[in-house]
Write a protein that holds these residues in place. Structure first.
Motif, short mmCIF file in Angstrom:
data_model
loop_
_atom_site.label_atom_id
_atom_site.label_comp_id
_atom_site.label_asym_id
_atom_site.label_seq_id
_atom_site.Cartn_x
_atom_site.Cartn_y
_atom_site.Cartn_z
N SER A 32 -13.08 83.77 -50.10
CA SER A 32 -14.22 83.04 -49.25
C SER A 32 -15.02 82.09 -50.04
O SER A 32 -15.73 81.18 -49.47
CB SER A 32 -15.11 84.34 -48.81
N VAL B 39 -20.43 82.26 -50.47
CA VAL B 39 -21.23 82.21 -48.89
C VAL B 39 -22.52 82.21 -49.22
O VAL B 39 -23.36 82.12 -48.12
CB VAL B 39 -20.47 83.04 -48.26
N PRO C 278 -17.87 79.54 -45.64
CA PRO C 278 -16.71 79.91 -46.76
C PRO C 278 -15.84 78.86 -46.79
O PRO C 278 -15.42 78.28 -45.77
CB PRO C 278 -16.39 81.37 -45.68
N VAL D 241 -13.80 85.42 -44.92
CA VAL D 241 -14.71 86.54 -45.50
C VAL D 241 -13.89 87.80 -44.93
O VAL D 241 -13.97 88.18 -43.98
CB VAL D 241 -16.15 86.31 -44.81
N SER E 245 -18.09 91.14 -46.44
CA SER E 245 -19.27 91.19 -45.32
C SER E 245 -19.96 92.39 -45.56
O SER E 245 -21.39 92.35 -45.17
CB SER E 245 -18.65 90.79 -43.99
N GLU F 285 -18.74 85.85 -41.47
CA GLU F 285 -18.02 84.60 -41.57
C GLU F 285 -18.21 83.67 -40.30
O GLU F 285 -18.58 82.43 -40.70
CB GLU F 285 -16.29 84.80 -41.31
#
Length: 187
Positions: free
Chosen positions: A19, A22, A44, A48, A53, A60
């Motif tokens: 990713s 983020v 990203p 993700v 997460s 995302e």
């Protein structure tokens, strides 16, 4: 510039290799006090994962509306010009930074006795690794995970106060789900 006059920029990234970064947070320390903070959610660079997460609490879809981390090059180059970077388990942050920008502009060598006269480095380091520092200063602790160090050194209230003053309301609990489990566990 003397080494003692340098600022220390403490970094924390959320994300991973797929990713990218983020979210970033930076706290600049000068003479033992926080003098500046920088933070934001970043789009990203790739997917993700559900595991990522769940760890950092950034979906995302929410991050996709933001500018990518790569647009922050000027900020990170400017920070590196004024002092070394620090992180808890620094190889992770260093790796994510180098994944985005493999080679930075030349910067002072803050590991030298006099950074002003030392040759300049085209590197994101040297780094101060707070995990390694705690391991040397406090040998024999059960572990050196950041959450456990916060508990061991009774920093929860101070960090909550700093977060209330400096962080976005919806991100004041870094690693939201991890902290929720930590708070629910017995002391």
């Amino acid at each position: 510039m003397s080494w003692a006059a340098a600022s220390i920029h403490v970094l924390d990234f959320e994300g991973g290799r797929s990713s990218g970064i983020v979210e970033y947070g930076v706290a600049t320390l000068s003479n033992g006090a926080i003098t500046a903070t920088y933070t934001r959610i970043c789009a990203p660079a790739g997917p993700v994962t559900a595991a990522e997460s769940a760890l950092h609490g950034i979906a995302e879809a929410d991050a996709a509306r933001a500018a990518p981390f790569a647009t922050e090059r000027e900020l990170f180059v400017a920070l590196r010009q004024t002092g070394p970077f620090a992180a808890h388990h620094a190889p992770v942050e260093r790796g994510l930074l180098r994944h985005t920008w493999p080679v930075p502009m030349a910067s002072p060598d803050f590991s030298a006795p006099d950074p002003a006269t030392a040759p300049r480095l085209a590197d994101w380091g040297p780094w101060l690794d707070t995990r390694r520092i705690y391991e040397r200063l406090y040998p024999g602790l059960p572990n050196y995970q950041l959450i456990d160090l916060i508990k061991t050194f009774a920093l929860t209230d101070e960090l909550a106060s700093l977060a209330a003053a400096r962080c976005a309301a919806n991100r004041r609990q870094s690693k939201n789900r991890v902290n929720a489990r930590w708070r629910a566990s017995p002391a």
